[in-house]
Structure formats: structure tokens, C-alpha cells
Design an enzyme around this catalytic site. Structure first.
Site, PDB file in Angstrom:
ATOM      1  N   CYS A   3       0.848  -1.187   0.000  1.00 26.26           N
ATOM      2  CA  CYS A   3       0.000   0.000   0.000  1.00 26.26           C
ATOM      3  C   CYS A   3       0.885   1.239   0.000  1.00 26.26           C
ATOM      4  O   CYS A   3       1.568   1.525   0.989  1.00 26.26           O
ATOM      5  CB  CYS A   3      -0.926   0.018   1.213  1.00 26.26           C
ATOM      6  SG  CYS A   3      -1.963   1.498   1.284  1.00 26.26           S
ATOM      7  N   CYS A  11      -2.249   7.319   4.992  1.00 22.80           N
ATOM      8  CA  CYS A  11      -3.359   6.612   5.622  1.00 22.80           C
ATOM      9  C   CYS A  11      -2.787   5.453   6.415  1.00 22.80           C
ATOM     10  O   CYS A  11      -2.041   4.635   5.871  1.00 22.80           O
ATOM     11  CB  CYS A  11      -4.345   6.108   4.569  1.00 22.80           C
ATOM     12  SG  CYS A  11      -5.688   5.101   5.266  1.00 22.80           S
ATOM     13  N   CYS A  14      -5.100   0.693   8.190  1.00 24.22           N
ATOM     14  CA  CYS A  14      -4.785  -0.736   8.266  1.00 24.22           C
ATOM     15  C   CYS A  14      -3.655  -0.932   9.267  1.00 24.22           C
ATOM     16  O   CYS A  14      -2.471  -1.040   8.900  1.00 24.22           O
ATOM     17  CB  CYS A  14      -4.413  -1.278   6.887  1.00 24.22           C
ATOM     18  SG  CYS A  14      -5.764  -1.259   5.713  1.00 24.22           S
ATOM     19  N   CYS A  84      -7.209   2.957  -3.187  1.00 23.50           N
ATOM     20  CA  CYS A  84      -7.114   2.037  -2.044  1.00 23.50           C
ATOM     21  C   CYS A  84      -7.324   0.595  -2.506  1.00 23.50           C
ATOM     22  O   CYS A  84      -8.336   0.264  -3.136  1.00 23.50           O
ATOM     23  CB  CYS A  84      -8.153   2.408  -0.996  1.00 23.50           C
ATOM     24  SG  CYS A  84      -8.226   1.251   0.399  1.00 23.50           S
ATOM     25  N   GLU A 256     -35.802  -6.136  14.201  1.00 23.93           N
ATOM     26  CA  GLU A 256     -34.776  -5.143  13.883  1.00 23.93           C
ATOM     27  C   GLU A 256     -35.330  -3.746  14.136  1.00 23.93           C
ATOM     28  O   GLU A 256     -36.487  -3.456  13.806  1.00 23.93           O
ATOM     29  CB  GLU A 256     -34.359  -5.281  12.413  1.00 23.93           C
ATOM     30  CG  GLU A 256     -33.586  -4.134  11.825  1.00 23.93           C
ATOM     31  CD  GLU A 256     -32.263  -3.867  12.548  1.00 23.93           C
ATOM     32  OE1 GLU A 256     -31.971  -2.692  12.802  1.00 23.93           O
ATOM     33  OE2 GLU A 256     -31.552  -4.843  12.864  1.00 23.93           O
ATOM     34  N   ASN A 300     -27.045 -10.790  16.633  1.00 23.92           N
ATOM     35  CA  ASN A 300     -25.935 -10.166  15.904  1.00 23.92           C
ATOM     36  C   ASN A 300     -25.898  -8.697  16.299  1.00 23.92           C
ATOM     37  O   ASN A 300     -26.244  -7.814  15.515  1.00 23.92           O
ATOM     38  CB  ASN A 300     -26.152 -10.337  14.392  1.00 23.92           C
ATOM     39  CG  ASN A 300     -24.998  -9.772  13.581  1.00 23.92           C
ATOM     40  OD1 ASN A 300     -23.887  -9.647  14.071  1.00 23.92           O
ATOM     41  ND2 ASN A 300     -25.265  -9.430  12.333  1.00 23.92           N
ATOM     42  N   CYS A 326     -18.980  -8.930  16.601  1.00 22.00           N
ATOM     43  CA  CYS A 326     -17.925  -8.172  15.937  1.00 22.00           C
ATOM     44  C   CYS A 326     -16.943  -7.576  16.931  1.00 22.00           C
ATOM     45  O   CYS A 326     -16.060  -6.799  16.542  1.00 22.00           O
ATOM     46  CB  CYS A 326     -18.532  -7.069  15.055  1.00 22.00           C
ATOM     47  SG  CYS A 326     -19.474  -5.834  15.973  1.00 22.00           S
TER      48      CYS A 326
END
Length: 366
Positions: A3, A11, A14, A84, A256, A300, A326
């Protein structure tokens, strides 16, 4: 992954880019194992492509009408990240077209320092066969110009492109506002994932890694097939990814908070010819108000975790909970709040290579 933006310190999103990918994946598995403790059967992690996987671009617009930047801000200065390597080929091809459209339609980039200008963000989602493009504006001042120049843009991006304007008038770190104006005949993006096709409306949430999301949904269905599950709830169901994969042969209800996501799920359900039910509402309030529980509950939740819902599930008597997390920190906290529901099987899904983030799927059994 090489990158040039990272090497030039333009940037650094990551954060794990300098680590070999196998080491990144091992680090994520170790973190998930630590959160779940002993006695869990772990399946091999699902790896991602190292580049070209991200199906959504959230680009801050800066610079000038004649020379806009699409990327991020360094202070008040725009850093252009159109190249990107994380983005899908469809997004990479679309971003220069959209930058040219900013100039063609005279969309003045919003200047954070002076609080002047109109165009704040360009949001692009790629389904693999079509695109959704959203222009986040401070007002509707530029709406007529966007409409005027829209036909050539759609012709270049593809006739199934969904285009909308989102109005976000406030000067604060909120990506989008509540008002959405769809400008194309097509109002939903058809997103093939796993074994179903989901319909995404402009404000619908969807995982940013389509291939890994497909593996997540297929595994969820396979794990549930191993159990004698006839009834299931999908809480925080979003656009129905889990619910629609579990629906064949079962009584499935999705809950939801977002009405737009529920509308998307219903459209997908009808197109698939399934009988799953969906309703808008708060997951914790729904569980608090019902008496009978299903054979299995899918959750979730957002990064903050289940909150009150963890205690409600613990007290409910439900036999199995399939938890897609997550954030392993909130996952560990929720598991401590549900001591009767023990993790028996788990797998890590690397939705976000080169960062600390990942998804963990866990089957809990009472």
C-alpha cells in the site's frame, strides 16, 4: 498487501498491515479463544482475500469543485484514496467517475474549517453486479444539478445503479442524516450473499466483506441444521441475512430496530418465496414482552454487545443461542451475563484484514 498510501504515511487505517497475514489471523483467533475460555470446539478460521474485498467505500469529499479529493481528512486537508487496494474492482473503477461527476455537477466539497460547501461524503456499495451511490449533502441546494447530470452517470456506471442523496445538515462527526432521497428507478441494490440474494436500501447495514459474510451465513445454517430447531428468532436481524438462511423448513421471526432494514428483509423474503416474518422494534423490549421462547435465538448485536438482552436470554430458558459478534470484548462480557448458556462451538471470520476487527460466530447451549 503493498500500500503506497501506508508507506507514505497518508493513511494508517490498516493498523496490522506490516504483519504477515497468517500472523494477523492467528492473533484474531487467539483473542477470540481468550474471550470464550476452555471447552469450546473451534473450527478453522475463515480467511479473506488480502485486497479487493471491501464492498463499501465511505469517502470524505474535500478539495475543490475542479479538483475534489475522495478519501479521508488529515486535519482539514483532504487525502485522496481512490486507489485504495481494499476496495472491490467495481468500486475502484467507479471512484474516478464519481470524482468527475463532482466537477460536472458543480458539487462544492464541504470545508470542515469554514463550515462551507455542500458535498460531505460519497458512499459506494458494490454488489458484484451493480452499484449503490449515495451523495451526503448539507442541504438539497445541489439536488437539481445532480438530477440534471444523473443520466450520463448511470449510463457509465450501469443501468442497475441505485443513486440517492442523503441530507446531513449538522456540523458534527455523524456520517449521514435521516432524510434519504432516492433518484433512480431502482431503489434497492440486489446483493447475492451465501445462498440468498438480499435487497439493500440506501441506509441498510451490510457486512463489508461479501465473500466472508457468505461463509458466515452458510455456517450458521449448517450449525442450526445439526440441531432439532423448528422455531427461531433473529434479533438485530438487519436486512435478514441470518433469518433468510435459516428460514427454509422453519418458523423464523426477525426483529430489527430499523424500519428500512425490515422493509429490505421483506422484499428479499418475498422474492425468495420464503415464509419468514420480520418486524420493527427493539430486541430487548420484544424478548421482555413475550412468554414462549423458540428453540433457538440468533443475535448479531452492534459492537457494544447485548446489554440488557443478555440477562433476558439467560432468564428465558431458550435452549440455544447463536451469537455473531464483531467485538470479543463485549462478547466476553455478554457470556459472563449468560452463565447457563455455554459456548460449545466457534469460528473466526476475518471480515476486516489488516485491522484488529473480525467476526466470531459462537453456538451457545444451555
Amino acid at each position: 498487501m503493498q500500500c503506497d498510501y501506508y508507506d507514505a504515511a497518508l493513511c494508517r487505517s490498516c493498523t496490522l498491515l506490516e504483519q504477515p497475514y497468517d500472523d494477523q489471523l492467528a492473533r484474531k483467533v487467539a483473542g477470540a479463544r481468550a474471550a470464550l475460555g476452555e471447552g469450546v470446539r473451534w473450527e478453522l478460521p475463515v480467511a479473506s482475500a488480502e485486497s479487493g474485498f471491501r464492498n463499501k467505500a465511505k469517502m470524505v469529499v474535500a478539495g475543490t469543485v475542479e479538483a475534489p479529493t475522495l478519501g479521508i481528512l488529515d486535519g482539514a486537508r483532504g487525502v485522496d484514496l481512490r486507489g485504495c487496494a481494499l476496495h472491490t474492482p467495481g468500486i475502484t473503477a467507479a471512484l474516478p467517475v464519481l470524482a468527475a461527476f463532482v466537477t460536472e455537477a458543480s458539487l462544492t466539497p464541504y470545508d470542515v474549517a469554514t463550515r462551507r460547501g455542500e458535498l460531505k461524503h460519497v458512499l459506494v456499495t458494490d454488489s458484484g453486479t451493480a452499484l449503490m451511490v449515495r451523495f451526503v449533502l448539507r442541504s438539497t441546494e445541489a439536488l437539481a444539478r445532480i438530477r440534471k447530470h444523473l443520466p450520463p452517470l448511470v449510463a457509465e456506471l450501469g443501468d442497475r445503479t441505485v443513486v440517492s442523496v442523503n441530507v446531513q445538515p449538522e456540523h458534527k462527526a455523524v456520517l449521514e442524516g435521516e432524510r434519504e432521497i432516492v433518484l433512480t428507478e431502482a431503489g434497492t441494490l440486489r446483493m447475492p450473499v451465501g445462498d440468498v440474494t438480499l435487497h439493500l436500501r440506501p441506509q441498510s447495514f451490510f457486512q463489508t466483506n461479501t465473500a466472508v459474510a457468505g461463509a458466515l451465513y452458510r455456517d450458521a445454517a449448517a450449525w442450526v441444521d445439526e440441531l432439532a430447531v423448528r422455531t427461531a428468532w433473529d434479533l438485530y436481524c438487519g436486512v435478514g441475512g441470518f433469518a433468510l438462511h435459516l428460514a427454509p423448513g422453519r418458523d423464523v421471526l426477525g426483529v430489527e430496530l430499523s424500519g428500512e432494514a425490515v422493509a429490505s428483509a421483506l422484499t428479499s423474503r418475498d422474492e425468495l418465496g420464503l415464509t419468514a416474518r420480520f418486524q420493527a422494534g427493539d430486541a430487548a423490549a420484544f424478548v421482555r414482552d413475550v412468554e414462549a421462547v423458540p428453540d433457538l435465538v440468533v443475535v448479531n448485536p452492534p459492537r457494544r454487545g447485548l446489554g440488557e438482552l443478555a440477562g433476558l436470554l439467560e432468564a428465558s430458558g431458550v435452549a440455544h443461542v447463536l451469537y455473531s459478534s464483531c467485538h470479543v470484548g463485549s462478547l466476553g462480557r455478554d457470556l459472563r451475563a449468560m452463565p447457563s448458556l455455554r459456548p460449545v462451538k466457534a469460528r473466526v471470520y476475518d471480515m476486516f484484514p489488516h485491522t484488529e476487527h473480525h467476526e466470531t460466530l459462537v453456538m451457545l447451549q444451555r
